[in-house]
Design an enzyme around this catalytic site. Sequence first.
Site, PDB file in Angstrom:
ATOM      1  N   ALA A   1      -1.656  -6.965   0.623  1.00  0.00           N
ATOM      2  CA  ALA A   1      -1.947  -8.352   0.999  1.00  0.00           C
ATOM      3  C   ALA A   1      -1.717  -8.630   2.486  1.00  0.00           C
ATOM      4  O   ALA A   1      -2.472  -9.378   3.098  1.00  0.00           O
ATOM      5  CB  ALA A   1      -1.096  -9.310   0.164  1.00  0.00           C
ATOM      6  N   HIS A   2      -0.679  -8.011   3.078  1.00  0.00           N
ATOM      7  CA  HIS A   2      -0.317  -8.454   4.427  1.00  0.00           C
ATOM      8  C   HIS A   2      -1.272  -7.968   5.510  1.00  0.00           C
ATOM      9  O   HIS A   2      -1.158  -8.370   6.657  1.00  0.00           O
ATOM     10  CB  HIS A   2       1.142  -8.101   4.767  1.00  0.00           C
ATOM     11  CG  HIS A   2       1.417  -6.687   5.152  1.00  0.00           C
ATOM     12  ND1 HIS A   2       1.456  -6.286   6.470  1.00  0.00           N
ATOM     13  CD2 HIS A   2       1.680  -5.593   4.426  1.00  0.00           C
ATOM     14  CE1 HIS A   2       1.760  -4.989   6.522  1.00  0.00           C
ATOM     15  NE2 HIS A   2       1.892  -4.540   5.286  1.00  0.00           N
TER      16      HIS A   2
ATOM     17  N   CYS B   1       8.219   5.839  18.278  1.00  0.00           N
ATOM     18  CA  CYS B   1       9.469   5.809  19.031  1.00  0.00           C
ATOM     19  C   CYS B   1      10.588   6.463  18.227  1.00  0.00           C
ATOM     20  O   CYS B   1      11.544   5.828  17.831  1.00  0.00           O
ATOM     21  CB  CYS B   1       9.844   4.382  19.380  1.00  0.00           C
ATOM     22  SG  CYS B   1       8.697   3.642  20.530  1.00  0.00           S
TER      23      CYS B   1
ATOM     24  N   ALA C   1       0.822  -1.214   0.000  1.00  0.00           N
ATOM     25  CA  ALA C   1       0.000   0.000   0.000  1.00  0.00           C
ATOM     26  C   ALA C   1       0.856   1.265   0.000  1.00  0.00           C
ATOM     27  O   ALA C   1       0.453   2.288  -0.546  1.00  0.00           O
ATOM     28  CB  ALA C   1      -0.947   0.001   1.200  1.00  0.00           C
ATOM     29  N   THR C   2       2.034   1.211   0.606  1.00  0.00           N
ATOM     30  CA  THR C   2       2.907   2.391   0.582  1.00  0.00           C
ATOM     31  C   THR C   2       3.214   2.777  -0.864  1.00  0.00           C
ATOM     32  O   THR C   2       3.063   3.940  -1.263  1.00  0.00           O
ATOM     33  CB  THR C   2       4.223   2.107   1.340  1.00  0.00           C
ATOM     34  OG1 THR C   2       3.913   1.809   2.699  1.00  0.00           O
ATOM     35  CG2 THR C   2       5.169   3.299   1.276  1.00  0.00           C
TER      36      THR C   2
ATOM     37  N   ASN D   1      -5.662   3.132  10.605  1.00  0.00           N
ATOM     38  CA  ASN D   1      -4.868   2.013  11.120  1.00  0.00           C
ATOM     39  C   ASN D   1      -4.625   2.085  12.625  1.00  0.00           C
ATOM     40  O   ASN D   1      -4.271   1.087  13.236  1.00  0.00           O
ATOM     41  CB  ASN D   1      -3.526   1.940  10.392  1.00  0.00           C
ATOM     42  CG  ASN D   1      -2.827   3.273  10.324  1.00  0.00           C
ATOM     43  OD1 ASN D   1      -3.342   4.218   9.718  1.00  0.00           O
ATOM     44  ND2 ASN D   1      -1.680   3.375  10.949  1.00  0.00           N
TER      45      ASN D   1
ATOM     46  N   THR E   1       9.754  -7.015 -12.632  1.00  0.00           N
ATOM     47  CA  THR E   1       9.256  -8.381 -12.795  1.00  0.00           C
ATOM     48  C   THR E   1       8.179  -8.669 -11.747  1.00  0.00           C
ATOM     49  O   THR E   1       8.392  -8.442 -10.558  1.00  0.00           O
ATOM     50  CB  THR E   1      10.415  -9.387 -12.668  1.00  0.00           C
ATOM     51  OG1 THR E   1      11.371  -9.076 -13.680  1.00  0.00           O
ATOM     52  CG2 THR E   1       9.932 -10.812 -12.813  1.00  0.00           C
TER      53      THR E   1
ATOM     54  N   GLN F   1      -6.581  -0.845   5.360  1.00  0.00           N
ATOM     55  CA  GLN F   1      -7.161  -1.478   6.546  1.00  0.00           C
ATOM     56  C   GLN F   1      -8.564  -2.035   6.303  1.00  0.00           C
ATOM     57  O   GLN F   1      -9.041  -2.836   7.107  1.00  0.00           O
ATOM     58  CB  GLN F   1      -7.228  -0.474   7.708  1.00  0.00           C
ATOM     59  CG  GLN F   1      -5.874  -0.109   8.296  1.00  0.00           C
ATOM     60  CD  GLN F   1      -5.219  -1.254   9.055  1.00  0.00           C
ATOM     61  OE1 GLN F   1      -5.860  -2.236   9.433  1.00  0.00           O
ATOM     62  NE2 GLN F   1      -3.927  -1.129   9.281  1.00  0.00           N
TER      63      GLN F   1
END
Length: 400
Positions: free
Chosen positions: A207-208, A333, A75-76, A158, A247, A186
């Site tokens: 996908a993740h 952080c 998505a980035t 998110n 590819t 999301q």
Amino acid sequence: MAEERPIYLDHQATTPCDPRVVDAMLPYLTGEFGNAASRTHAYGWNAAAAVDRARGQVAALIGADPREIVFTSGATEANNLAILGAARAALRGGDRDIHLLTCRTEHRAVLDPCESLKPEGVRVTALDVDALGRLDAAAFEKALNGGATLVSLMHANNEIGVVHDIASLSGATRERGVLFHCDAAQSVGKLPVDARALGVDLLSFTAHKLYGPKGIGALWVRRGDPPVRLVPQILGGGHERGLRSGTVPVALVVAFGVACEIAAVEREDEATRLAALRDALLARLSSELDGVHLNGHAELRLPGNLNVSFEGVESEALLMALPGVALSSGSACTSARPEPSHVLRALGLGAARAHSAVRIGLGRTTTPGEIERAGSQIVAEVRRLRELSPTWESRGRVRT
Ligand SMILES: *Cc1c(COP(=O)(O)O)cnc(C)c1O
């Protein structure tokens, strides 16, 4: 004795690959390793057929035409292609006043590409949200009246899980001929997402976040009239209709396809199940503890998301006290003292509440037993940390 792994409640950060997805992708790492662009032998033909099938599965989940799917690394990259690609197409078209309209609670993968265009003469406006994370439709229309080239608004947040009503906002952009990009990383696979019904032109997902592997995602680019013009950001062999050279990672694409197919079948029941577990957890935390505050709107929210502040307990201390539960704090952080995220700051929460915010993300592998155990551990550790805290103690004395 095998060490027990922490209960994973951070599904907005990433999700595990579904075993069915792994089974489907493995053959494309070994025997079927061909390059989908090889036109001269069966290795290539088989790879191309697998990519075609997956493109259909991915498109089907969002009600799209397979020709509208551009595979990216996630998505980035899809957000970068949408925002940089559309803005640079407008620049090339001779547009002298390019204005991007976005929102303060967007993911950095939207805010940073917008920001990066400023030296190219692009204006950027990031709209405010209210204390519950909602965007005001009237303020949005007012900002649009100042002229805009592209709107970029996320579907579901998110951190706080808040869902924007994209379909109702996009009417105003269409009337004005303004492009609309939606970061739906999301929401795809969690909420009903039909790209055309949302009324947008560009939609990013990955996908993740839906039980597929990391490293593969897509940008949906609406076909039709008027055409969506994008300048590619990665140049090379002209893959993905020239919009994203490189590819195609066949195994990842196959995995993404199967993950989307599973989501299409299981999404609705899963959303009901997760919302019930989520609500039960919040009810328990609120009944067994004082000073529990939900951050973000209670109903306009992803089914598997909670973001809660425990008064008097710094989130970093709580996470450290809970090695048995994998959670996330609302802090970035980037320094010695973690600062509340830009999303929590956009809600206008007080410093104490922002510093005590914890994100709890439920997902497909989450069981009622895990929620029970995680709930017990959270309650016990919040109580223990409050006992150690002089400020909470004095607060308690005042109240009793
Ligand atoms: C995870 C996420 C991203 C980034 O996706 P990647 O595939 O990890 O690059 C972008 N936007 C939102 C809203 C996300 O949740």
